[in-house]
Design an enzyme around this catalytic site. Structure first.
Site, mmCIF file in Angstrom:
data_model
loop_
_atom_site.group_PDB
_atom_site.id
_atom_site.type_symbol
_atom_site.label_atom_id
_atom_site.label_comp_id
_atom_site.label_asym_id
_atom_site.label_seq_id
_atom_site.Cartn_x
_atom_site.Cartn_y
_atom_site.Cartn_z
ATOM 1 N N ARG A 111 -58.922 39.319 51.552
ATOM 2 C CA ARG A 111 -58.671 39.074 50.118
ATOM 3 C C ARG A 111 -58.222 37.626 49.993
ATOM 4 N NH1 ARG A 111 -54.256 37.312 51.200
ATOM 5 N NH2 ARG A 111 -53.928 37.175 48.959
ATOM 6 N N GLY A 112 -58.073 37.188 48.732
ATOM 7 C CA GLY A 112 -57.789 35.772 48.494
ATOM 8 C C GLY A 112 -59.117 35.077 48.210
ATOM 9 N N ASN A 129 -55.133 34.223 38.049
ATOM 10 C CA ASN A 129 -54.516 34.454 39.364
ATOM 11 C C ASN A 129 -53.896 35.843 39.345
ATOM 12 O OD1 ASN A 129 -53.832 33.472 42.043
ATOM 13 N ND2 ASN A 129 -51.715 33.478 41.352
ATOM 14 N N LYS A 130 -53.323 36.238 40.456
ATOM 15 C CA LYS A 130 -52.764 37.579 40.617
ATOM 16 C C LYS A 130 -51.913 37.994 39.428
ATOM 17 C CE LYS A 130 -53.363 39.948 43.171
ATOM 18 N NZ LYS A 130 -54.390 41.022 42.959
ATOM 19 N N ASP A 184 -57.665 32.323 41.350
ATOM 20 C CA ASP A 184 -58.952 32.974 41.584
ATOM 21 C C ASP A 184 -60.063 32.312 40.783
ATOM 22 O OD1 ASP A 184 -57.033 35.117 42.578
ATOM 23 O OD2 ASP A 184 -59.023 35.780 43.212
HETATM 24 O O1 MRU Z 1 -56.098 40.529 45.010
HETATM 25 P P1 MRU Z 1 -55.970 39.354 45.950
HETATM 26 O O2 MRU Z 1 -54.993 39.574 47.048
HETATM 27 O O3 MRU Z 1 -57.326 38.905 46.454
HETATM 28 O O4 MRU Z 1 -55.413 38.183 45.037
HETATM 29 C C1 MRU Z 1 -55.240 36.927 45.625
HETATM 30 C C2 MRU Z 1 -54.672 35.918 44.690
HETATM 31 O O5 MRU Z 1 -54.434 36.174 43.529
HETATM 32 C C3 MRU Z 1 -54.509 34.524 45.219
HETATM 33 O O6 MRU Z 1 -53.429 33.884 44.597
HETATM 34 C C4 MRU Z 1 -55.779 33.706 44.965
HETATM 35 O O7 MRU Z 1 -56.912 34.403 45.367
HETATM 36 C C5 MRU Z 1 -55.727 32.397 45.678
HETATM 37 S S1 MRU Z 1 -55.803 32.566 47.431
HETATM 38 C C6 MRU Z 1 -55.755 31.008 48.091
#
Ligand code: MRU
Length: 351
Positions: free
Chosen positions: A47-48, A247-248, A237
């Site tokens: 993820r990320g 973002n998250k 994201d």
């Molecule tokens: O649901 P996830 O764990 O994929 O969410 C990740 C995030 O929101 C991160 O902040 C984003 O992807 C940036 S990662 C460098």
């Protein structure tokens, strides 16, 4: 000690660190076909945003390697379409996924008539992976230059080595600031429901010996009033043309709380996370299953049948962001003009 690789290429297989099991177990899953990789992205093995893009490129390399040789560009495009579609459908918000798939499309166009397509696709995945680490180091250094002496910072989710090719975006800034001696410590929000802050960010920082304190999201306002962090630093994201940032889920709350307390808000993201084709309100927001909220490790924590709203991301308006840091430098007080000028001068992300 440094963070283990989230993504590894091993001879002819893709290996992904199963991030669902961290920090209790360090275990890699091996993949030799692309549809299973798409499922692993959807199921949060990896993820990320940048890590999802890198993984998708390796998955396309697996697809090309498994495919019988094709006579033309269009035959290759047709043969690889099911893999491409499964990957594109895996997670809708992280634009790095689509950025990587578009780079794969170019490889099909360039090498589809040559017989070299499988090798070229793997070379592209390895290049994207390598470049991402160097890009994060540059983001880290640009961001660290904004951190004053003896600073405490607050981060959310995990935008670290685990979420990227290595080093991290938000955690890249934190790593560079720690190296420079300006950082006093980090507060990591736990990040319901997947606990990326608790399970991943605190683990990464503790391995690097960077002082981290874990807190529940509900403590953010009180902590900002009491401890006065200098910055909230998060990843992204998708950064829209008008400077709004997906973002998250919970990032928007933090930006509001930060502004109220005079704490500055920094977003650290590579230009591959920018989408100049849309503004914030048009960013597709992934909705995830109710069970992520109603259950904890298989045990019900809410009444059966309770309606649930579970968006994985939110959109923070540009007006609440003080700086967006990319590999090319800093966009101060982001807005449409500043974002597009930054991308144009970097020659980046022309889609
Ligand atoms: O649901 P996830 O764990 O994929 O969410 C990740 C995030 O929101 C991160 O902040 C984003 O992807 C940036 S990662 C460098």
């Amino acid at each position: 000690m440094s963070t283990p690789d989230a993504i590894r290429w091993n001879q002819d297989c893709l290996e992904l660190l199963d991030q669902r099991l961290l920090p209790n177990s360090l275990s890699y899953l091996s993949f030799d076909e692309p549809i299973a990789v798409a499922a692993a992205i959807r199921d949060m093995v990896v993820r990320g945003a940048p890590a999802i893009g890198i993984t998708a490129a390796y998955a396309m390399a697996l697809a090309a390697a498994r495919c019988p040789p094709q006579p033309s560009v269009s035959a290759w495009a047709t043969a690889l379409a099911p893999a491409r579609q499964a990957l594109a459908d895996s997670r809708p918000t992280a634009v790095n996924l689509f950025w990587a798939l578009q780079r794969c499309d170019l490889v099909i166009e360039q090498h589809g008539n040559s017989g070299e397509l499988p090798l070229a696709m793997l070379a592209l995945a390895q290049q994207i992976h390598r470049e991402d680490i160097a890009i994060n180091q540059r983001i880290g250094d640009h961001g660290a230059a904004l951190i004053g002496a003896n600073s405490l910072v607050y981060t959310h989710c995990n935008a670290g080595a685990l979420a990227t090719g290595g080093y991290g975006t938000a955690l890249g800034v934190i790593r560079s600031a720690w190296r420079d001696g300006t950082l006093r410590g980090v507060i990591a929000g736990e990040t319901r429901p997947w606990l990326q802050g608790a399970r991943l960010t605190s683990w990464e920082l503790m391995q690097d010996g960077i002082p981290v304190t874990l807190a529940i999201e509900g403590a953010a306002a009180q902590l900002m009033r009491e401890l006065r962090p200098a910055w909230v630093i998060v990843g992204a994201d998708r950064v829209a043309a008008n400077g709004d940032v997906a973002n998250k889920i919970g990032t928007y709350n933090l930006a509001i709380i930060a502004r109220h307390h005079g704490v500055k808000m920094m977003v650290a993201a590579p230009t591959s996370t920018f989408d100049r084709s849309i503004d914030g309100p048009q960013i597709p927001i992934e909705q995830r299953s109710a069970e992520e909220i109603t259950h904890n490790q298989g045990v019900a924590t809410a009444p059966q049948g309770c309606p649930v709203h579970n968006p994985a991301f939110d959109v923070t308006p540009a007006s609440l962001i003080d700086a967006i840091v990319t590999e090319h430098g800093v966009i101060h007080q982001p807005n449409r003009e500043a974002v597009l000028a930054h991308l144009d001068s970097a020659g980046a992300n022309r889609n």
